[in-house]
Every structure is written in C-alpha cells, then in structure tokens.
Design a protein around this motif. Structure first.
Motif: not given
Length: 420
Positions: A30-44
């Motif tokens: 759901i987070v990836s759906k609403h925010s492209s910056q948190f898509r994938g498995n990269a560390q944030h």
C-alpha cells in the motif's frame, strides 16, 4: 484512506499478538502504491518515512496536510505573546495526528527601543536539536614558581576550547596564587625551548608542540644575596642559603632599558644533531644588562650548583659553554664570550620585542654544553623530575569519559536567546 487502514490493522495485530508477516507485506504494498519513492527493496531514511506517514494519515483523516499549512504570524505589544493561531481553532478542527504529533515553535522578536514584540509561530512535526559539545579540554602545565609548593609540579587544567592564552594565564595565576602579569608561559621540549605564548594567541594549539611550562620571575635580588634556583623534586639540595620568598611585584621583573635588568629563561642542552637533549631544570634569571660574560657564566653556574658534582663546585673559569638565543627571528645567534656586555647585543633587543604580551618581557637562551664537559661536571643527569598533582589524573579522567547531556540542555541550546 488505505494507508491509515492498513497501518491500523498492522498496529492492532501487533498489540493483540495476532501479527503475521503477511500484514507487513500488505502494508508495504500500500505504501509503494501511494508513494513511488518507497517502492522496491532499497533502504530509506526512517525519519523521512515517518514524516511521510504522519502527513498521509493527516490527509486520510480529513484535515489539511501539515506540510500545506502556512506559517502563522501574530504581532502584538506583548500582551498575547503566548497565544498561537492553532490555539484559537476549535479542538474538533484538528486531526488525531495534529493534536498528538504536531507542535509550534514560537519565535519572539523584541525591539530594544520601543519594546514592541513580534511573535512568529512555525508548526512542525519534528525538530533537529543541537547537541551541546564539550567546551573544555584537559591541558597539563608544569609550574615553576617561586613558592616551594608549586616548583616543578605538573597540574591539570580544564581550558576552554575557544579561549585565548590570556585565559590560561589567569587559570595558572589562580592555581599558583600569583598575579597573572607574573606568569610566563612557554613550550619546552626535550631539546629546549620552542616558543613563548602571548595573550592574543588562540588556546587550541597551546601545549600541542611540546609540554607547557609556567614560570614566575624571581624576586628583586638585594645586594649580596646569593643566586640559586633550588633543584627539582628528587634532586638532593646542598646546604646553604636559599631563595627568599616570592614577594616581588611584576614591575620589578620588567626590562627598563639598556642599563636596567633583564629577565632570562635558560635551559641546558648537551650534544649535537639527533643526540641533542636537554638536561637539568629550566631556569629563570634576572640580571643586569651590563654584566660581562664571566659574570653571566658564574650566575648560571650558581643556579646549577645543586646539580654540580661535589669536587667541581669551585670550578668555573674560562668559557665552559656556548649561549644561543632560542627562537625569535635569529634562531642561530650566539652570544660572544669576547663581548664586554653580551646581554646588550641587538638580537637581545629584538627578542624582547617578540617575547609576547601578557607576561613579563623576557629572553629565552639555550646554554649548549659539549658532552664531555657536561659529563665531567654533572654526570649522567637528565631532565628535571616533575611531580604530578592530583588534578592531572582528575582532568584526564573527566575528559576521557563520553560527553553526555540532557534533553533539557539540548532544548536550552536550541531556544537560546540571541541579540541582533
């Protein structure tokens, strides 16, 4: 409101111990759906995600985003300084996020003439607080004062990082109970004097190049009074007259022209090149500028009589050593035994001008002995013995510990009053 609903389900499952990994996967999708910056498995960045999540929850709950709120400004004469724009709103107009996570920073500006106050309110979800840094460092200073208690004693001081040598001079004066204008600060290495410290120098580099010594000029000597600097601790003292108590004023130590007295800092060295090494304690002499080489040599030997071998005490004829002007613009200037008044050399005048401000004007001299003469007169004596005061251990222990501060101290630094 998908993000808020999924977060609520995840928190509820954690609280009731019904958690399954599938709940975390669904929340991540759901987070990836609403925010492209948190898509994938990269560390944030965790803080960046928390701020985004709070802002998203704020929007899902039907209120304006905190990021979209404009800065509120309120100016008055000081009567309503504590009121803020949000305080005037009805509590039901705030979202859960706003009432629990948001605060406001009030910045007040007061005119020093009319005393009118302007208040600016900045809403925030988080603030970055500065951490107070350690403001002092441990510095050891070897005291060579006229008082018996503080002769060749190393003390530990907590000196300010952003201070000047004048601050250090004041601290040494308080430690030794002497006037600050009588304190001479110099760096003394195993090979001799490096430099004297002036009051305007920054304290950051003091003592980094070599151990730091604090000297006190001897009292004004009366006619017929023997000249001798007592040996450092651990060295046997011969029977005989000793120095009078230190009662001289700093004005007695100042250079007053070619015919006056001059303050000399001396250290003895032996050897050449890599084998050059200092021996015996550094000394402080106060002499007439018009004395001859023979008189100066006898005065130096009188200071060293506690270190001389017993059968050599009466010797002292001829040039036993060379005297070099230490530091300054002419580091290789030697005083000549043939000069009728060696202390009136022009290089001495230049050294007095470069001796720095704050302490008594002085000249640093290095007495150079050849190894054979040194061994014959003094044996295998090395540097002076210095005793450590308890403050050395205490300051080192205090500054080795990890610096800590409270949250209140961080807030005090963040909200510290400033004057424009």
């Amino acid at each position: 409101a998908e993000v808020t609903h999924r977060l609520a389900a995840l928190v509820r499952a954690l609280w009731t111990r019904d958690y399954t990994p599938q709940l975390s996967a669904e929340f991540k999708n759901i987070v990836s759906k609403h925010s492209s910056q948190f898509r994938g498995n990269a560390q944030h960045d965790a803080l960046e995600f928390l701020l985004w999540l709070l802002d998203r929850m704020h929007e899902d709950l039907g209120a304006a985003s905190p990021a979209q709120q404009t800065r509120g400004s309120q100016e008055d004469g000081g009567g309503s300084a504590s009121r803020s724009p949000l305080a005037a709103q009805h509590p039901h107009g705030q979202s859960f996020v706003q009432s629990h996570f948001q605060a406001q920073y009030r910045s007040s500006l007061t005119c020093p003439h009319c005393l009118k106050q302007s208040n600016t309110f900045d809403p925030f979800l988080c603030i970055s607080l500065p951490i107070p840094l350690r403001q002092t460092r441990a510095l050891n200073v070897t005291l060579v004062l006229q008082c018996e208690r503080w002769r060749f004693v190393r003390v530990g001081l907590a000196v300010p990082l952003l201070g000047t040598v004048a601050d250090l001079r004041e601290m040494v004066a308080r430690e030794g109970c002497i006037p600050p204008e009588q304190v001479i600060l110099a760096e003394v290495s195993p090979r001799g004097f490096l430099r004297s410290l002036g009051d305007k120098e920054e304290l950051g580099a003091a003592g980094e190049g070599a151990p730091l010594y604090a000297f006190q000029p001897p009292p004004a000597r009366r006619a017929g009074c023997p000249r001798s600097l007592p040996a450092s601790p651990g060295v046997a003292r011969p029977e005989g007259p000793r120095l009078l108590p230190a009662t001289a004023r700093s004005s007695d130590c100042l250079h007053r022209g070619p015919g006056g007295r001059i303050l000399l800092l001396l250290c003895n060295t032996a050897g050449t090149g890599p084998q050059l090494a200092r021996f015996g304690p550094p000394m402080v002499l106060q002499e007439e500028r018009g004395i001859s080489w023979e008189q100066l040599q006898q005065s130096i030997l009188a200071q060293l009589r506690a270190l001389l071998r017993g059968e050599m005490r009466a010797q002292g004829t001829g040039a036993l050593f060379r005297i070099r002007l230490a530091g300054g613009s002419s580091p290789c200037t030697y005083l000549s035994p043939q000069d009728p008044r060696p202390l009136c050399h022009p290089a001495i005048d230049r050294a007095l001008q470069l001796s720095g401000t704050g302490g008594p004007p002085h000249v640093r001299l290095t007495v150079e002995w050849d190894i054979s003469t040194k061994e014959r007169l003094f044996g295998n004596i090395q540097e002076e013995v210095v005793q450590d005061a308890e403050s050395v251990r205490l300051q080192q222990q205090a500054h080795r510990q990890q610096h800590s501060c409270t949250l209140d101290e961080c807030f005090q630094l963040y909200t510290k009053e400033e004057q424009v």
